[in-house]
Write a protein that holds these residues in place. Structure first.
Motif, PDB file in Angstrom:
ATOM      1  N   VAL A 164     -15.745 -42.225  72.620  1.00  0.00           N
ATOM      2  CA  VAL A 164     -16.787 -43.063  73.226  1.00  0.00           C
ATOM      3  C   VAL A 164     -16.273 -44.480  73.421  1.00  0.00           C
ATOM      4  CG1 VAL A 164     -19.040 -44.131  72.828  1.00  0.00           C
ATOM      5  CG2 VAL A 164     -18.717 -41.706  72.340  1.00  0.00           C
ATOM      6  N   GLY A 165     -15.596 -45.007  72.383  1.00  0.00           N
ATOM      7  CA  GLY A 165     -15.068 -46.365  72.493  1.00  0.00           C
ATOM      8  C   GLY A 165     -14.018 -46.502  73.586  1.00  0.00           C
ATOM      9  N   SER A 204     -16.052 -46.286  77.046  1.00  0.00           N
ATOM     10  CA  SER A 204     -16.999 -47.366  77.285  1.00  0.00           C
ATOM     11  C   SER A 204     -16.295 -48.654  77.705  1.00  0.00           C
ATOM     12  CB  SER A 204     -17.826 -47.615  76.031  1.00  0.00           C
ATOM     13  OG  SER A 204     -18.673 -48.732  76.208  1.00  0.00           O
ATOM     14  N   TRP A 212     -16.650 -40.677  68.345  1.00  0.00           N
ATOM     15  CA  TRP A 212     -16.934 -42.095  68.602  1.00  0.00           C
ATOM     16  C   TRP A 212     -15.674 -42.846  69.040  1.00  0.00           C
ATOM     17  CZ3 TRP A 212     -21.208 -44.648  69.611  1.00  0.00           C
ATOM     18  CH2 TRP A 212     -22.422 -44.040  69.287  1.00  0.00           C
ATOM     19  N   GLY A 221     -22.875 -39.549  69.340  1.00  0.00           N
ATOM     20  CA  GLY A 221     -21.829 -39.797  70.327  1.00  0.00           C
ATOM     21  C   GLY A 221     -21.993 -38.949  71.566  1.00  0.00           C
ATOM     22  N   HIS A 256     -18.308 -52.853  74.979  1.00  0.00           N
ATOM     23  CA  HIS A 256     -18.133 -52.602  73.555  1.00  0.00           C
ATOM     24  C   HIS A 256     -19.344 -53.061  72.745  1.00  0.00           C
ATOM     25  CE1 HIS A 256     -13.453 -52.451  74.049  1.00  0.00           C
ATOM     26  NE2 HIS A 256     -14.079 -51.408  74.572  1.00  0.00           N
ATOM     27  N   TYR A 290     -24.772 -40.369  73.596  1.00  0.00           N
ATOM     28  CA  TYR A 290     -24.398 -41.605  74.283  1.00  0.00           C
ATOM     29  C   TYR A 290     -23.502 -41.322  75.485  1.00  0.00           C
ATOM     30  CZ  TYR A 290     -23.198 -46.542  74.792  1.00  0.00           C
ATOM     31  OH  TYR A 290     -23.043 -47.817  75.278  1.00  0.00           O
ATOM     32  N   THR A 319     -21.822 -50.243  72.932  1.00  0.00           N
ATOM     33  CA  THR A 319     -21.343 -49.130  72.118  1.00  0.00           C
ATOM     34  C   THR A 319     -21.598 -49.391  70.633  1.00  0.00           C
ATOM     35  OG1 THR A 319     -19.613 -48.619  73.734  1.00  0.00           O
ATOM     36  CG2 THR A 319     -19.327 -47.741  71.513  1.00  0.00           C
ATOM     37  N   SER A 320     -21.304 -50.610  70.212  1.00  0.00           N
ATOM     38  CA  SER A 320     -21.540 -50.985  68.812  1.00  0.00           C
ATOM     39  C   SER A 320     -23.021 -50.900  68.475  1.00  0.00           C
ATOM     40  CB  SER A 320     -21.024 -52.410  68.567  1.00  0.00           C
ATOM     41  OG  SER A 320     -21.324 -52.821  67.249  1.00  0.00           O
ATOM     42  N   HIS A 329     -27.193 -44.712  78.040  1.00  0.00           N
ATOM     43  CA  HIS A 329     -26.074 -43.829  77.736  1.00  0.00           C
ATOM     44  C   HIS A 329     -25.052 -43.913  78.855  1.00  0.00           C
ATOM     45  CE1 HIS A 329     -27.525 -40.957  80.756  1.00  0.00           C
ATOM     46  NE2 HIS A 329     -28.744 -41.140  80.244  1.00  0.00           N
TER      47      HIS A 329
END
Length: 482
Positions: free
Chosen positions: A77-78, A81, A74, A358, A84, A361, A87-88, A29
């Motif tokens: 989050v993207g 992060s 999300w 999310g 990627h 994470y 994250t995906s 995370h």
């Protein structure tokens, strides 16, 4: 200190984490709980959940705010992060886990809908209505049936069925109806706690591999205590006498009993596939949907000959009522039952799963896990989780625990499962069964009528936890006592 308090309150009471077929390996995370994006994510979910709570007043389906909230969280989050690909992968894992749960629930809902359409539950209700039971017998009978039906049919469906019986038989007895509804909610939640099919929380624990199918029955005795102790105390306040008997006859539709048998076969397929072949439970449920589709095909193809035989008999007896009924029969369609599933609820689960996936994470759940399980200890944490589930709802609470994936003993996983399953009985809004009955028995069963008996229900909750701890100590299933 202030930051820790904010994290605990925000994540424990507002964050409803993602579904977890959680592996034993720690989940990666981001350490973004102190960033602007992290705070915004918690704020977005808090607003979304507040709208869900106000669903009835706003006349807005509960799936809508959490679907939008999931997308926004999300997106944050993207943005935060830097990896990627990771994250995906995190998003895909949450989505896959939800898909397994959704398909499992969809098949179960389809079978329940099919049995409703074939008048199985209506037939059971009619049988109970015409027996002329006394008030105390009716109180105990509806509670016991709720306790033993909910492990198979789920606690929400069971509670609605028993409530319909009470409303039909005890019409006008407002206080008795309220007490019966309380007893039914407690019984249905307790019965659902010792079966993977009884509640979504137990299903999640089973799919996550934390507790095996047969091990859920270790919770049977604590569940009995949770239901029986409040019921015994409430019995002293049930009026004597019995309501007027009502004559009601319900004829099951063709294939009703065979659909019940197919549902049991579906459960056996899911359990055996998981226990002996290591396949996820959703495998057996999807095979079971195939059973129902083939049987639906048989019912459609054989309908003309079946109607012809019944019409001949009705004409010989000059039974105009039966002839009228036969003229209105429509073919069984399994896809109509699929369409009748609670799609708003399923989409709501998706929103909750992805929202809190999310948040997890971003790192919030890891911090909450430290506060609860490392700070309070596993036993006290389990007790607190049950109390939280009475306010927040047990499904998101169990999502959170599975996403945290704390290192606790097998016995403590059972304790957490029990607490989340029966803790929602403390308040009428703490479980789906309670919320549904407030609508079904509007004017009789209310938040305040349930709250009056909360101290008695709390005694049952505490007693069930102590019984499980005692059994755990006697059987040696706890590795650590906290």
């Amino acid at each position: 200190m202030l930051r820790s308090l904010f994290i605990f309150v925000a994540a424990a009471f507002l964050s409803m984490p993602a579904l977890a077929s959680v592996s034993a390996e720690p989940v990666n995370h981001l350490n973004a709980t102190s960033t602007l994006a992290g705070y915004l994510a918690v704020f977005i979910f808090a607003i979304a959940y507040l709208i869900v709570v106000l669903e009835e007043k706003l006349q807005l389906r509960k799936s809508k705010p959490v679907l939008v909230g999931a997308g926004l969280i999300w997106l944050l989050v993207g943005i935060v992060s830097t990896d990627h690909a990771a994250t995906s992968a995190a998003f895909s894992k949450n989505f896959l886990d939800f898909s397994e749960l959704m398909l499992f629930l969809l098949v179960a809902m389809t079978y329940i809908s099919a049995m409703e359409e074939r008048r199985v539950f209506e037939g059971l209700r009619a049988w109970m209505v015409q027996k002329g039971f006394g008030y105390k017998t009716l109180f105990w009978l509806t509670g016991i049936l709720a306790f033993f039906i909910s492990p198979v049919a789920d606690n929400l469906t069971t509670a609605l069925l028993m409530c319909a019986v009470v409303l039909k038989v005890a019409e006008g007895q407002k206080r008795f109806i309220a007490m019966c509804c309380i007893n039914i909610v407690v019984a249905a939640n307790a019965g659902g706690a010792f079966s993977p099919f009884g509640d979504i929380t137990t299903l999640m624990v089973w799919q996550a591999g934390k507790v095996q199918f047969l091990e859920f029955f270790d919770l049977f005795l604590p569940a009995v205590v949770n239901f029986a102790l409040p019921a015994i105390i409430m019995t002293f306040f049930i009026p004597k006498g019995k309501p007027d008997s009502i004559t009601e006859k319900v004829e099951l539709k063709r294939g009703a009993r065979r659909i019940m048998a197919l549902f049991l076969l579906t459960i056996v397929t899911a359990v055996c596939g998981h226990q002996f072949l290591g396949l996820p439970p959703v495998f057996g449920m999807m095979v079971g949907l195939g059973y129902l589709q083939f049987f639906g095909y048989f019912l459609r193809m054989s309908l003309p000959s079946s109607l012809a035989k019944k019409r001949t008999v009705a004409e010989e007896k000059h039974d105009q009522r039966q002839l009228s009924y036969l003229g209105s029969v429509i073919p069984f369609d399994v896809f109509k039952n699929v369409a009748r599933a609670e799609w708003d609820t399923l989409l709501f689960f998706y929103g909750v799963v992805m929202c809190v996936g999310g948040l997890g994470y971003l790192g919030y759940l890891q911090l909450v896990s430290v506060v609860l399980f490392d700070g309070l200890g596993a036993s006290w944490a389990a007790f607190g989780i049950g109390l939280i589930s009475a306010v927040v709802d047990n499904i998101p609470v169990m999502f959170a625990v599975l996403e945290m994936n704390p290192e606790i003993s097998h016995g403590h996983w059972l304790l957490v499962t029990l607490a989340a399953g029966v803790g929602g009985s403390l308040l009428s809004v703490g479980s789906a069964a309670g919320v549904a009955l407030m609508g079904a028995a509007r004017g009789h069963y209310t938040f305040m009528s349930h709250l009056r008996w909360t101290p008695v229900i709390l005694l049952g909750y505490i007693a069930s936890m102590l019984v499980h701890l005692w059994l755990g100590h006697a059987l040696g299933v706890f590795d650590v006592y906290n």
